[in-house]
Design a protein around this motif. Structure first.
Motif, PDB file in Angstrom:
ATOM      1  N   GLN A  28      44.415  -4.441 -15.579  1.00 15.18           N
ATOM      2  CA  GLN A  28      44.075  -3.667 -14.393  1.00 15.18           C
ATOM      3  C   GLN A  28      43.943  -4.575 -13.185  1.00 15.18           C
ATOM      4  O   GLN A  28      43.328  -5.635 -13.249  1.00 15.18           O
ATOM      5  N   LYS A  29      44.520  -4.145 -12.068  1.00  9.11           N
ATOM      6  CA  LYS A  29      44.442  -4.941 -10.851  1.00  9.11           C
ATOM      7  C   LYS A  29      42.999  -5.037 -10.363  1.00  9.11           C
ATOM      8  O   LYS A  29      42.212  -4.105 -10.519  1.00  9.11           O
ATOM      9  N   LYS A  30      42.665  -6.170  -9.773  1.00 11.91           N
ATOM     10  CA  LYS A  30      41.310  -6.376  -9.264  1.00 11.91           C
ATOM     11  C   LYS A  30      41.009  -5.371  -8.168  1.00 11.91           C
ATOM     12  O   LYS A  30      41.864  -5.020  -7.363  1.00 11.91           O
ATOM     13  N   GLY A  31      39.757  -4.895  -8.178  1.00 13.78           N
ATOM     14  CA  GLY A  31      39.328  -3.939  -7.178  1.00 13.78           C
ATOM     15  C   GLY A  31      39.586  -2.493  -7.534  1.00 13.78           C
ATOM     16  O   GLY A  31      39.212  -1.592  -6.779  1.00 13.78           O
ATOM     17  N   ARG A  32      40.218  -2.238  -8.713  1.00 15.53           N
ATOM     18  CA  ARG A  32      40.526  -0.870  -9.112  1.00 15.53           C
ATOM     19  C   ARG A  32      39.357  -0.190  -9.809  1.00 15.53           C
ATOM     20  O   ARG A  32      39.350   1.021  -9.980  1.00 15.53           O
ATOM     21  N   GLU A  33      38.346  -0.968 -10.222  1.00 16.90           N
ATOM     22  CA  GLU A  33      37.330  -0.418 -11.128  1.00 16.90           C
ATOM     23  C   GLU A  33      36.514   0.720 -10.530  1.00 16.90           C
ATOM     24  O   GLU A  33      35.959   1.545 -11.261  1.00 16.90           O
ATOM     25  N   ASN A  34      36.427   0.802  -9.218  1.00 18.92           N
ATOM     26  CA  ASN A  34      35.654   1.875  -8.590  1.00 18.92           C
ATOM     27  C   ASN A  34      36.534   2.951  -7.975  1.00 18.92           C
ATOM     28  O   ASN A  34      36.054   3.800  -7.230  1.00 18.92           O
ATOM     29  N   LYS A  35      37.827   2.925  -8.305  1.00 15.01           N
ATOM     30  CA  LYS A  35      38.749   3.927  -7.793  1.00 15.01           C
ATOM     31  C   LYS A  35      39.105   4.921  -8.887  1.00 15.01           C
ATOM     32  O   LYS A  35      38.754   4.758 -10.044  1.00 15.01           O
ATOM     33  N   GLN A  36      39.832   5.963  -8.514  1.00 13.95           N
ATOM     34  CA  GLN A  36      40.192   7.017  -9.461  1.00 13.95           C
ATOM     35  C   GLN A  36      41.140   6.478 -10.527  1.00 13.95           C
ATOM     36  O   GLN A  36      42.081   5.753 -10.239  1.00 13.95           O
ATOM     37  N   TRP A  37      40.880   6.859 -11.805  1.00 19.59           N
ATOM     38  CA  TRP A  37      41.737   6.423 -12.896  1.00 19.59           C
ATOM     39  C   TRP A  37      43.120   7.058 -12.777  1.00 19.59           C
ATOM     40  O   TRP A  37      43.260   8.202 -12.367  1.00 19.59           O
ATOM     41  N   LYS A  38      44.137   6.297 -13.196  1.00 17.34           N
ATOM     42  CA  LYS A  38      45.496   6.827 -13.295  1.00 17.34           C
ATOM     43  C   LYS A  38      46.019   6.563 -14.706  1.00 17.34           C
ATOM     44  O   LYS A  38      45.818   5.488 -15.263  1.00 17.34           O
ATOM     45  N   LEU A  39      46.694   7.557 -15.267  1.00 18.79           N
ATOM     46  CA  LEU A  39      47.247   7.438 -16.614  1.00 18.79           C
ATOM     47  C   LEU A  39      48.350   6.380 -16.626  1.00 18.79           C
ATOM     48  O   LEU A  39      49.288   6.444 -15.834  1.00 18.79           O
ATOM     49  N   VAL A  40      48.222   5.392 -17.550  1.00 14.68           N
ATOM     50  CA  VAL A  40      49.228   4.329 -17.635  1.00 14.68           C
ATOM     51  C   VAL A  40      49.930   4.276 -18.986  1.00 14.68           C
ATOM     52  O   VAL A  40      50.986   3.661 -19.118  1.00 14.68           O
ATOM     53  N   TRP A  41      49.353   4.916 -20.021  1.00 10.95           N
ATOM     54  CA  TRP A  41      49.947   4.854 -21.364  1.00 10.95           C
ATOM     55  C   TRP A  41      49.385   6.007 -22.183  1.00 10.95           C
ATOM     56  O   TRP A  41      48.202   6.351 -22.067  1.00 10.95           O
ATOM     57  N   GLN A  42      50.234   6.624 -23.035  1.00 12.21           N
ATOM     58  CA  GLN A  42      49.739   7.722 -23.855  1.00 12.21           C
ATOM     59  C   GLN A  42      50.672   7.973 -25.037  1.00 12.21           C
ATOM     60  O   GLN A  42      51.828   7.530 -25.048  1.00 12.21           O
ATOM     61  N   ASP A  43      50.149   8.698 -26.017  1.00 11.76           N
ATOM     62  CA  ASP A  43      50.957   9.224 -27.110  1.00 11.76           C
ATOM     63  C   ASP A  43      50.360  10.555 -27.527  1.00 11.76           C
ATOM     64  O   ASP A  43      49.168  10.639 -27.852  1.00 11.76           O
ATOM     65  N   ASP A  44      51.184  11.600 -27.497  1.00  9.00           N
ATOM     66  CA  ASP A  44      50.754  12.950 -27.885  1.00  9.00           C
ATOM     67  C   ASP A  44      51.182  13.300 -29.302  1.00  9.00           C
ATOM     68  O   ASP A  44      50.938  14.418 -29.755  1.00  9.00           O
ATOM     69  N   PHE A  45      51.865  12.382 -29.979  1.00  4.23           N
ATOM     70  CA  PHE A  45      52.305  12.574 -31.368  1.00  4.23           C
ATOM     71  C   PHE A  45      53.137  13.841 -31.542  1.00  4.23           C
ATOM     72  O   PHE A  45      52.994  14.568 -32.520  1.00  4.23           O
ATOM     73  N   ASN A  46      54.003  14.077 -30.573  1.00  2.00           N
ATOM     74  CA  ASN A  46      54.852  15.267 -30.613  1.00  2.00           C
ATOM     75  C   ASN A  46      56.195  15.042 -31.291  1.00  2.00           C
ATOM     76  O   ASN A  46      56.981  15.981 -31.437  1.00  2.00           O
ATOM     77  N   GLU A  47      56.474  13.813 -31.690  1.00  2.00           N
ATOM     78  CA  GLU A  47      57.735  13.522 -32.360  1.00  2.00           C
ATOM     79  C   GLU A  47      57.620  13.800 -33.854  1.00  2.00           C
ATOM     80  O   GLU A  47      56.529  13.997 -34.393  1.00  2.00           O
ATOM     81  N   LYS A  48      58.753  13.771 -34.545  1.00  2.00           N
ATOM     82  CA  LYS A  48      58.767  14.026 -35.981  1.00  2.00           C
ATOM     83  C   LYS A  48      58.330  12.814 -36.799  1.00  2.00           C
ATOM     84  O   LYS A  48      57.989  12.943 -37.979  1.00  2.00           O
ATOM     85  N   SER A  49      58.349  11.646 -36.169  1.00  2.00           N
ATOM     86  CA  SER A  49      57.915  10.430 -36.846  1.00  2.00           C
ATOM     87  C   SER A  49      57.104   9.577 -35.878  1.00  2.00           C
ATOM     88  O   SER A  49      57.140   9.786 -34.655  1.00  2.00           O
ATOM     89  N   LEU A  50      56.371   8.625 -36.405  1.00  2.00           N
ATOM     90  CA  LEU A  50      55.521   7.760 -35.599  1.00  2.00           C
ATOM     91  C   LEU A  50      56.373   6.940 -34.633  1.00  2.00           C
ATOM     92  O   LEU A  50      57.415   6.393 -35.009  1.00  2.00           O
TER      93      LEU A  50
END
Length: 270
Positions: A28-50
């Protein structure tokens, strides 16, 4: 969809610095800790395999938590957007002589992050000896052998408890026995048979543990103590596993198996 992907990539670049093989480490870039979070990575497990670009099945090891870990397909299932990590009686001890097998995944070598928020939505099944866990370990060897790089336990659940444990471990807590200055763990009540969202918000000076969006326990960085109190200034990777047995959780009851942790999604924000 192309525009959405481009926008997501652009917003991620604004909040995080990426490095490592294939830019898999997010700092995380410096100075971001008090700002609004933004999604940077995710997995919804919607595929047929891992998704093996994000996860690896955890191999067996010599510790209590990974003694039964296995890549056996019987310990894993993806169905209708849910990942099932299972603890089972070994169906074939002629190949693997261990009586039980468990499923777990980690992002080691594929995704790690430093500071931000992680949330994991999952449902925990109960059984004698069941020990589902969501936790984090250091991706890089900054301070030396375990436990010098620290451990962050987002959630651990034992047997049929109506509470979870949320904990930090380090050389400071384990070897120097400084477990109360500051307190290194907390508990939170839940219904394990419902879907819950487990998480932490991780800052340069504290780790705030959460359950269903509410703060439950805070582990602060403390000044004037041994520096090993805060190894949490480096990237960590994610582990999610359905463990079985061990001295803490107690004996496994085979009559209760199989048991599952059912994971809906994982999201990381910075």
């Amino acid at each position: 969809m192309v525009l959405l992907a481009a926008a997501t990539a652009f917003s991620a670049c604004k909040v995080t610095e990426r490095s490592g093989t294939k830019n898999y480490i997010y700092v995380q870039k410096k100075g971001r800790e008090n700002k609004q979070w933004k999604l940077v990575w995710q997995d919804d497990f919607n595929e047929k395999s891992l998704d093996t670009s994000k996860w690896t099945r955890i191999p067996p090891g010599g510790s209590a938590w990974d003694a039964h870990m296995s890549s056996n397909d019987a310990c894993y299932r993806l169905d209708n957007g849910l990942l099932y990590l299972r603890g089972i009686i070994n169906p074939d001890t002629s190949v693997d002589k261990r009586p039980y097998l468990t499923g777990g995944i980690w992002t080691k070598g594929k995704f790690a992050f430093q500071y931000g928020r992680i949330e994991i939505r999952a449902k925990l099944e109960c059984a004698g000896g069941a020990w589902p866990a969501m936790w984090m370990l250091a991706e890089q060897n900054k301070y030396g052998k375990y436990p010098r790089n620290g451990e962050i336990d987002i959630m651990e659940h034992l047997n049929r408890d109506s509470i979870i444990y949320q904990t930090t471990h380090s050389y400071y807590t384990l070897d120097l026995k400084q477990t109360e200055h500051p307190p290194h763990f907390g508990t939170a009540k839940l219904n394990p048979l419902e879907f819950n969202t487990f998480g932490i918000s991780w800052y340069p000076d504290k780790i705030v543990f959460q359950l269903n969006g509410k703060d439950t326990f805070t582990y602060p960085r403390v000044t004037g103590v041994d520096p090993s109190q805060w190894p949490y200034d480096q990237p960590f990777y994610i582990l999610i596993d359905q463990q079985l047995g061990g001295s803490w959780v107690g004996k496994i009851n085979p009559a209760d198996l199989p048991v599952q942790m059912i994971v809906d999604w994982v999201k990381v924000y910075q």
